[in-house]
Motif scaffolding. Structure first.
Motif, short mmCIF file in Angstrom:
data_model
loop_
_atom_site.label_atom_id
_atom_site.label_comp_id
_atom_site.label_asym_id
_atom_site.label_seq_id
_atom_site.Cartn_x
_atom_site.Cartn_y
_atom_site.Cartn_z
N LEU A 87 51.71 17.79 35.56
CA LEU A 87 51.47 17.48 34.15
C LEU A 87 50.09 17.99 33.71
O LEU A 87 49.96 18.71 32.71
N VAL A 88 49.08 17.63 34.49
CA VAL A 88 47.69 17.99 34.13
C VAL A 88 47.50 19.51 34.16
O VAL A 88 46.88 20.09 33.25
N LEU A 89 48.07 20.14 35.16
CA LEU A 89 47.93 21.59 35.29
C LEU A 89 48.52 22.30 34.07
O LEU A 89 47.93 23.25 33.53
N THR A 90 49.66 21.81 33.61
CA THR A 90 50.31 22.42 32.44
C THR A 90 49.47 22.19 31.18
O THR A 90 49.24 23.12 30.39
N ILE A 91 49.01 20.95 31.01
CA ILE A 91 48.22 20.63 29.81
C ILE A 91 46.92 21.44 29.79
O ILE A 91 46.48 21.92 28.74
N GLN A 92 46.30 21.60 30.94
CA GLN A 92 45.03 22.33 31.02
C GLN A 92 45.23 23.85 30.83
O GLN A 92 44.37 24.53 30.28
N THR A 93 46.34 24.38 31.29
CA THR A 93 46.57 25.82 31.23
C THR A 93 46.99 26.27 29.82
O THR A 93 46.66 27.38 29.39
N ARG A 94 47.71 25.40 29.17
CA ARG A 94 48.32 25.75 27.89
C ARG A 94 47.34 26.32 26.85
O ARG A 94 47.60 27.41 26.30
N PRO A 95 46.18 25.66 26.55
CA PRO A 95 45.28 26.20 25.53
C PRO A 95 44.77 27.61 25.85
O PRO A 95 44.68 28.47 24.97
N THR A 96 44.46 27.85 27.12
CA THR A 96 43.96 29.17 27.53
C THR A 96 45.04 30.23 27.30
O THR A 96 44.75 31.32 26.79
N LEU A 97 46.25 29.91 27.69
CA LEU A 97 47.35 30.86 27.51
C LEU A 97 47.64 31.07 26.02
O LEU A 97 47.99 32.17 25.59
N ALA A 98 47.47 30.01 25.24
CA ALA A 98 47.75 30.08 23.80
C ALA A 98 46.83 31.08 23.13
O ALA A 98 47.22 31.77 22.17
N LYS A 99 45.57 31.20 23.62
CA LYS A 99 44.61 32.15 23.06
C LYS A 99 45.13 33.57 23.14
O LYS A 99 44.83 34.43 22.31
N PHE A 100 45.88 33.86 24.20
CA PHE A 100 46.44 35.21 24.38
C PHE A 100 47.90 35.31 23.93
O PHE A 100 48.57 36.29 24.20
N GLY A 101 48.36 34.26 23.33
CA GLY A 101 49.76 34.23 22.88
C GLY A 101 50.74 34.28 24.02
O GLY A 101 51.82 34.86 23.92
N ALA A 102 50.34 33.69 25.14
CA ALA A 102 51.21 33.76 26.34
C ALA A 102 51.62 32.36 26.80
O ALA A 102 51.73 32.10 28.01
N GLU A 103 51.87 31.47 25.86
CA GLU A 103 52.24 30.09 26.22
C GLU A 103 53.52 30.04 27.06
O GLU A 103 53.70 29.15 27.87
N SER A 104 54.38 31.00 26.81
CA SER A 104 55.66 30.99 27.53
C SER A 104 55.49 31.26 29.04
O SER A 104 56.39 31.06 29.81
N TRP A 105 54.28 31.74 29.40
CA TRP A 105 54.03 31.99 30.82
C TRP A 105 53.69 30.69 31.58
O TRP A 105 53.63 30.68 32.80
N ALA A 106 53.39 29.64 30.84
CA ALA A 106 52.91 28.39 31.46
C ALA A 106 53.80 27.89 32.61
O ALA A 106 53.29 27.64 33.71
#
Lengths: 280, 286
Positions: A87-106
């Motif tokens: 859960l924490v890993l996903t929540i923490q990774t999401r904003p960084t990936l969102a900056k590059f428009g790569a949320e689907s990679w989470a």
């Protein structure tokens, strides 16, 4: 006369200068000699384990009992930590990936990091804390209360009954716990992904299996056997060879956790190096 | 052996003077601390040999050497006519199977029930024995020590005296020929101590065992001993029957018995206020 006084004072100065050197040399020697003695002692203990493990009679009932105690009873702790990590890993990774428009990679990223590294290591550390300390304290307490001596006197083999069964149970149970922990972690990740979005379980799983390769899984799975073995051996060694007295029980439990955790990182480092050798 | 205190042992309980344990010049050190300096002793078949001595004189070390828990440094140890040093591992195990050891704190297996504690040595030594036979032996052993109703209890649910009796039952279940008791009455109240001492005596009569009893408890020694050996500074300082040693002219032996009697007297006054004071004084007097 003056010469004698000068020589005397020179000698005193030399002695005063060499005193700290002597102390540091003694400390250095004692630390190193203790380290090598301890290493040799653990190596001999491990050698005895292999000798006794393959020699009949086998303590199957005790092995099953220990597997239940070590494996099944660790499930609640492993479930909670696995779920939170995912859960924490996903929540923490999401904003960084969102900056590059790569949320689907989470999901894929979390799955790779969870299965390759974080799942096995965190589960092993939790296992070292719970099981390693438990084994260390239990055997040390048996040592203090002469229960191990009592087994020896009744012509039973305490090493086979106490050590072999516990080490085997730890070696066999940790890989299963890691698989379970990874699964629960992915469930946690699925919940994390769905906290700020809507991803179906089917899509989530498809993304995971797209990112994962067989090569990601089997080295991670293999190293967990070594983690389990080292935690079992260290816990048993510390407990079996503890000092007599109640202080020895605390020391055995404490040093079992510290050494086992250290061994987990050491084995992980070696495993990563070996894996990278075969990586394309 | 000190000449002035050495007296001829009481041979009443010895059967044909067959020595089951013989020690010659036995020595044991822990780093610089020489615990056993020169032990020469024999234990005869069918006798109860009590070893007395101050703390740290090596009494427990001595019986742990006999049973193989501690290796001795030098000297000769012969058990059942076989020199221990000349035996291989298998032969040593066969010798040890014939020796029972009651630990100071009973050393019961905490994680097992009373039944499992008794089954543990049986299942490992009598491997092909059917389950019914094992059950029968367990019940018989518990009956012998008066603990038949505790069979499914955990050791933590038992009192100190019951734990001692259970420890004794676990040792006796294998029908040993030699029994080694490491301070069997330590930490028990005087009534339970006396019960345990009587049980030791009964065991000797019923199973015809030869025993070594390590104790500080003079009443236990009085009740159980065929012969007493007093250890001092790692050697056998005196040997004889209880009466012989109590009436010894040697000052150290006299003081030893007096101090132990006095300690026991205070212990009895503290522990057993319900005892008649007369009986306590009787106890103190030789």
């Amino acid at each position: 006369m003056e010469n004698i006084i000068t020589n005397k004072s020179q000698n005193e100065n030399q002695e005063a200068e060499s005193a700290p050197d002597k102390i540091s040399e003694t400390v250095y020697n004692s630390i190193f000699s203790r380290f090598f003695l301890e290493t040799a002692s653990i190596a001999m203990f491990t050698g005895r384990f292999f000798k006794e493990a393959f020699k009949p009679p086998y303590e199957f009932n005790e092995l099953l009992k220990q597997s239940f105690s070590i494996g099944y009873k660790s499930l609640p702790l492993v479930s909670i930590t696995g779920f939170i990590i995912g859960l924490v890993l996903t929540i923490q990774t999401r904003p960084t990936l969102a900056k590059f428009g790569a949320e689907s990679w989470a999901p894929g990223m979390v799955a790779v990091s969870l299965i390759r590294e974080i799942g096995p290591v965190i589960t092993a550390l939790i296992f070292a804390g719970k099981v390693g300390s438990g084994i260390g304290a239990e055997l040390a307490s048996m040592n203090v209360t002469e229960q191990i001596d009592a087994m020896q006197v009744s012509c039973s083999n305490p090493f086979k009954y106490l050590v072999v069964t516990r080490v085997l149970a730890a070696t066999l149970m940790l890989p299963l716990l890691v698989i379970y922990s990874d699964a629960v972690g992915l469930l946690g990740s699925f919940v994390g992904v769905n906290l700020k979005g809507s991803v179906s379980l089917h899509l989530f799983m498809t993304q995971i299996f797209h990112s994962l390769e067989f090569y990601d899984m089997y080295p991670a799975f293999l190293k967990t056997f070594f983690f389990g073995f080292s935690i079992g051996i260290v816990g048993c060694y510390k407990g079996y060879n503890s000092n007599k007295g109640t202080e020895g029980v605390g020391k055995a439990a404490n040093s079992a956790v510290v050494f086992a955790s250290l061994m987990v990182f050491l084995i992980d480092m070696i495993a990563v190096q070996i894996t990278s050798l075969f990586q394309k | 052996m000190a000449d002035d205190t050495s007296v001829k042992p009481n041979t009443d309980d010895k059967q044909n003077d067959i020595a089951v344990i013989e020690m010659e010049h036995l020595k044991k050190s822990f780093e610089t601390n020489q615990v056993l300096r020169d032990i020469n002793m024999k234990v005869y078949k069918g006798e109860n040999l009590v070893i007395l001595g101050k703390s740290g004189t090596g009494k427990s070390v001595l019986i742990k050497c006999i049973v193989g828990l501690i290796d001795y440094d030098a000297g000769k140890l012969v058990i059942f006519g076989k020199d221990v040093a000349e035996q291989n591992q298998k032969e040593l195990i066969e010798i040890r199977k014939r020796i029972g050891f009651l630990f100071q704190n009973s050393a019961l297996y905490d994680s097992m029930t009373v039944r499992e504690n008794l089954e543990f040595p049986l299942k490992r030594q009598l491997k092909k024995t059917p389950k019914d036979e094992i059950d029968k032996l367990v019940k018989e052993a518990l009956d012998n020590v008066g603990l038949a109703d505790t069979i499914d209890k955990m050791p933590s649910e038992l009192s100190g005296g019951m734990r001692k009796r259970l420890g004794l039952a676990r040792t006796l279940i294998l029908k040993p020929e030699i029994m080694l008791y490491d301070e069997p009455t330590t930490g028990l109240d005087p009534i339970t101590s006396r019960e345990i001492s009587k049980l030791i005596q009964e065991v000797q009569t019923k199973y015809d065992t030869s025993s070594i009893i390590i104790t500080h408890d003079i009443e236990c020694a009085k009740l159980t001993a065929s012969r007493i050996v007093v250890l001092k500074d790692g050697i056998c300082a005196a040997e004889g029957s209880y009466a012989e040693l109590e009436n010894s002219t040697d000052e150290w032996i006299k003081s030893f018995f007096f101090i132990i009697n006095l300690d026991k007297f205070y212990e009895r006054v503290i522990w057993k206020k319900e005892l008649r004071i007369k009986s306590d004084w009787e106890y103190l007097l030789p």
